[in-house]
Design an enzyme around this catalytic site. Structure first.
Site, PDB file in Angstrom:
ATOM      1  N   HIS A 109       0.547  -1.362   0.667  1.00  0.00           N
ATOM      2  CA  HIS A 109      -0.252  -0.126   0.367  1.00  0.00           C
ATOM      3  C   HIS A 109       0.697   1.731   0.324  1.00  0.00           C
ATOM      4  O   HIS A 109       0.162   2.271  -0.887  1.00  0.00           O
ATOM      5  CB  HIS A 109      -0.943   0.137   1.043  1.00  0.00           C
ATOM      6  CG  HIS A 109      -0.516   0.405   2.667  1.00  0.00           C
ATOM      7  ND1 HIS A 109       0.571  -1.088   3.032  1.00  0.00           N
ATOM      8  CD2 HIS A 109      -0.202   1.541   3.479  1.00  0.00           C
ATOM      9  CE1 HIS A 109       1.257  -0.049   4.199  1.00  0.00           C
ATOM     10  NE2 HIS A 109       0.791   0.492   4.441  1.00  0.00           N
ATOM     11  N   ARG A 110       1.543   1.087   0.335  1.00  0.00           N
ATOM     12  CA  ARG A 110       2.894   1.926   0.438  1.00  0.00           C
ATOM     13  C   ARG A 110       3.999   1.548  -0.333  1.00  0.00           C
ATOM     14  O   ARG A 110       4.726   0.233   0.028  1.00  0.00           O
ATOM     15  CB  ARG A 110       3.409   2.583   1.681  1.00  0.00           C
ATOM     16  CG  ARG A 110       1.729   3.869   2.067  1.00  0.00           C
ATOM     17  CD  ARG A 110       2.605   4.549   3.104  1.00  0.00           C
ATOM     18  NE  ARG A 110       1.291   5.029   3.297  1.00  0.00           N
ATOM     19  CZ  ARG A 110       1.408   6.857   3.979  1.00  0.00           C
ATOM     20  NH1 ARG A 110       2.790   7.468   4.443  1.00  0.00           N
ATOM     21  NH2 ARG A 110       0.708   7.361   4.419  1.00  0.00           N
ATOM     22  N   LYS A 159       9.347  -2.328   3.200  1.00  0.00           N
ATOM     23  CA  LYS A 159      10.481  -2.866   3.782  1.00  0.00           C
ATOM     24  C   LYS A 159      10.926  -3.097   4.892  1.00  0.00           C
ATOM     25  O   LYS A 159       9.870  -3.837   5.281  1.00  0.00           O
ATOM     26  CB  LYS A 159      10.644  -1.010   4.267  1.00  0.00           C
ATOM     27  CG  LYS A 159      12.181  -0.584   5.180  1.00  0.00           C
ATOM     28  CD  LYS A 159      13.285   0.170   4.782  1.00  0.00           C
ATOM     29  CE  LYS A 159      14.445  -0.309   5.012  1.00  0.00           C
ATOM     30  NZ  LYS A 159      14.783  -0.802   5.212  1.00  0.00           N
ATOM     31  N   LYS A 195       4.587  -2.515  11.815  1.00  0.00           N
ATOM     32  CA  LYS A 195       6.062  -2.208  12.706  1.00  0.00           C
ATOM     33  C   LYS A 195       5.831   0.055  12.367  1.00  0.00           C
ATOM     34  O   LYS A 195       5.744   0.685  12.703  1.00  0.00           O
ATOM     35  CB  LYS A 195       7.320  -2.720  12.441  1.00  0.00           C
ATOM     36  CG  LYS A 195       7.735  -2.145  13.317  1.00  0.00           C
ATOM     37  CD  LYS A 195       9.138  -3.205  13.347  1.00  0.00           C
ATOM     38  CE  LYS A 195       9.058  -4.406  13.439  1.00  0.00           C
ATOM     39  NZ  LYS A 195      10.220  -5.563  13.407  1.00  0.00           N
ATOM     40  N   ASP A 251       4.446   5.611  12.100  1.00  0.00           N
ATOM     41  CA  ASP A 251       4.661   6.910  11.202  1.00  0.00           C
ATOM     42  C   ASP A 251       5.517   6.593   9.816  1.00  0.00           C
ATOM     43  O   ASP A 251       6.424   7.499  10.191  1.00  0.00           O
ATOM     44  CB  ASP A 251       4.590   8.312  11.748  1.00  0.00           C
ATOM     45  CG  ASP A 251       2.853   8.281  11.165  1.00  0.00           C
ATOM     46  OD1 ASP A 251       1.995   7.416  11.263  1.00  0.00           O
ATOM     47  OD2 ASP A 251       2.742   8.874  13.064  1.00  0.00           O
ATOM     48  N   LYS A 262      10.493  -8.385   3.771  1.00  0.00           N
ATOM     49  CA  LYS A 262      10.865  -9.165   4.799  1.00  0.00           C
ATOM     50  C   LYS A 262      11.370 -10.512   3.732  1.00  0.00           C
ATOM     51  O   LYS A 262      11.522 -11.211   3.202  1.00  0.00           O
ATOM     52  CB  LYS A 262      10.596 -10.728   5.930  1.00  0.00           C
ATOM     53  CG  LYS A 262      11.748 -10.226   7.535  1.00  0.00           C
ATOM     54  CD  LYS A 262      12.284  -9.297   8.200  1.00  0.00           C
ATOM     55  CE  LYS A 262      12.477  -9.471   9.082  1.00  0.00           C
ATOM     56  NZ  LYS A 262      12.491  -8.599  10.178  1.00  0.00           N
ATOM     57  N   SER A 315      16.681   3.456   9.818  1.00  0.00           N
ATOM     58  CA  SER A 315      16.743   2.628   8.374  1.00  0.00           C
ATOM     59  C   SER A 315      16.128   4.145   7.617  1.00  0.00           C
ATOM     60  O   SER A 315      16.565   4.220   6.586  1.00  0.00           O
ATOM     61  CB  SER A 315      15.781   1.487   8.726  1.00  0.00           C
ATOM     62  OG  SER A 315      17.019   0.553   8.289  1.00  0.00           O
TER      63      SER A 315
END
Ligand code: GLU
Length: 472
Positions: free
Chosen positions: A65-66, A70, A94, A99, A106, A363
């Protein structure tokens, strides 16, 4: 009941369903948020010595969705699809909680890194990275890996170099991976970030008088006792920072080789040196060796920090846990059946998807640094310093008193990258904690922190889908 056959993804989904019932979101949207969007399982050959070995590896993008998605890459002999899916899902929640504008992902390579030489590990890592490039599963705007259990900045450097070798001058290419060495476009403070985040979270949670009173504790961290399972990256930094900056007394430590206990406190710096020298935490001066490595989990303490692998606190040992707070520095250390027992005992579990989010938070800072092509603090440090000098000068002039050299240096210092990273991390952990706590207070259907954290992240991800025009 033991933890043997608990499916990790099933556990995460059980937690999700429990929390989803406390939202007013439509079923289809909840199902979309829960589902893993893309699963890439690969098997590739690598020549190890004279023989070829087929290496099994994964990359799972739980939620797109974004973008980018990551999450870290784990090297462990028990890596499997179920586990990588669970860890990828946790990454989505997470990121939403703190935000950080990423979807969750993963990776996992099914190897025991101890079985290979550095050269062989490099070969495996580079081949894995090449497979990710081949299928568009890596890139600064697509999917950005990072370290996890069994990997570190060395592996990230190899991944970066492999990515660059395929590149065609992409301007933001170095943002394809985070957790890189500082010299190779990494950021100061990333290595310690998860442990430091755990400490900031505890400091905030334990400063709230009414919550601590319910546990029979005074607010604050000074002199509070802590037991840590795992002295890897996360456990060791949690230990040293909690001890040095929070005044925690570390009374028990567990590692692969066993566990130790000292009511008077174990100096974590000295313990790490001892382990480096002897290869073991056992026989540490002043501490008692316990019978098993699991025994440390059952010590009486204020805070228990499982910082190793998943499912360490399970249906079999949950009833013996005597801690007042469990800080889930690892991902998934408590199984759902264990959690039910812990909650009944009045133990507060601060969930993984919040408390270990410091790593991905820094990160994010590293990725932003890479996109901006500039170190944080470079523009304003000297300007700020001059401004503070002017203020001190003015104060001296009006009061007729001189500020001492040491104090002057402290007051007038402009922020460096490490200062800004720590400040950003602490701000993130504090704000996120209150976001979760508020849900726990306000939503009548929520009665534990994990469910509150899930509700918080589910609602944020849902609002993204809704603004994308999906599920109006
Ligand atoms: N592996 C870490 C985690 O589980 C960090 C992920 C990242 O920095 O992307 O949160």
């Amino acid at each position: 009941m033991s933890n043997k056959h608990y499916s990790f993804i099933k556990g995460v989904e059980d937690y999700f369903d429990k929390a989803a019932a406390a939202t007013n979101l439509p079923e289809g949207l909840l199902a979309q948020i829960k589902a893993c969007n893309a699963i890439y399982k690969m098997q590739f050959p690598v020549k190890i010595g004279k023989e070829y070995q087929v290496i099994e590896a994964y990359r799972v993008q739980h939620s797109q969705h974004r973008l980018p998605t990551k999450g870290g890459i784990r090297y462990a002999p028990n890596v499997n699809q179920d586990e990588v899916m669970a860890l990828a899902s946790l990454m989505s929640f997470k990121c939403a909680i703190v935000d950080v504008p990423f979807g969750g992902a993963k990776g996992g390579v099914k190897i025991n890194p101890r079985d290979y030489t550095v050269g062989q590990l490099q070969k495996i890592t580079r081949r894995y990275a090449a497979e990710l490039v081949k299928k568009n599963f890596i890139g600064p705007g697509l999917d950005v890996p990072a370290p996890d259990y069994g990997t570190g900045s060395r592996e990230m450097a190899w991944i970066l170099d492999t990515y660059l070798a395929f590149g065609k001058g992409e301007i933001d290419a170095v943002g394809c991976v985070t957790g890189k060495p500082v010299k190779l476009n990494g950021i100061r403070g990333r290595t310690e970030a998860t442990g430091r985040g755990v400490f900031y979270a505890l400091k905030e949670a334990m400063s709230i008088k009414e919550d601590m009173k319910a546990l029979g504790l005074e607010p604050g961290t000074e002199g509070k006792t802590m037991v840590i399972q795992g002295m890897g990256n996360v456990g060791s930094y949690t230990g040293t920072i909690s001890q040095d900056e929070g005044g925690f007394k570390i009374i028990g430590v567990a590692e692969y080789e066993g566990s130790i206990h000292n009511e008077k406190g174990i100096d974590v710096h000295a313990l790490l040196k001892h382990r480096k020298k002897t290869g073991s935490i056992l026989d540490f001066p002043g501490a008692k060796n316990l019978k098993t490595r699991e025994a440390a989990l059952e010590l009486k303490c204020d805070v228990l920090v499982p910082a190793a692998l998943e499912h360490q606190i399970h249906g079999g040992n949950a009833k013996n846990i005597k801690a007042k707070i469990i800080a889930e520095a690892a991902n998934g250390p408590v199984t759902p059946d264990a959690e039910a027992i812990l909650l009944k005992k009045g133990i507060v579990v601060i969930p993984d998807m919040y408390i270990n989010a410091g790593g991905v938070t820094v990160s994010y800072f590293e990725w932003l640094k890479n996109l901006s092509h500039m170190r944080f603090g470079r523009m304003e440090k000297r300007f700020d310093q001059q401004t503070y000098e002017n203020i001190v000068g003015l104060v001296e002039k009006t009061t007729g008193q001189k500020v001492g050299a040491k104090e002057r240096a402290m007051i007038t210092r402009g922020a460096d990258e490490i200062d800004l990273v720590r400040s950003g991390l602490q701000e993130t952990m504090i704000t996120a904690y209150h976001g979760i706590r508020e849900i726990l207070k306000k939503n009548k259907k929520v009665d534990d922190l994990r469910s509150a954290a899930f509700v918080n992240s589910i609602e944020k991800i849902a609002s993204d889908y809704i603004s994308l025009g999906i599920f109006p």
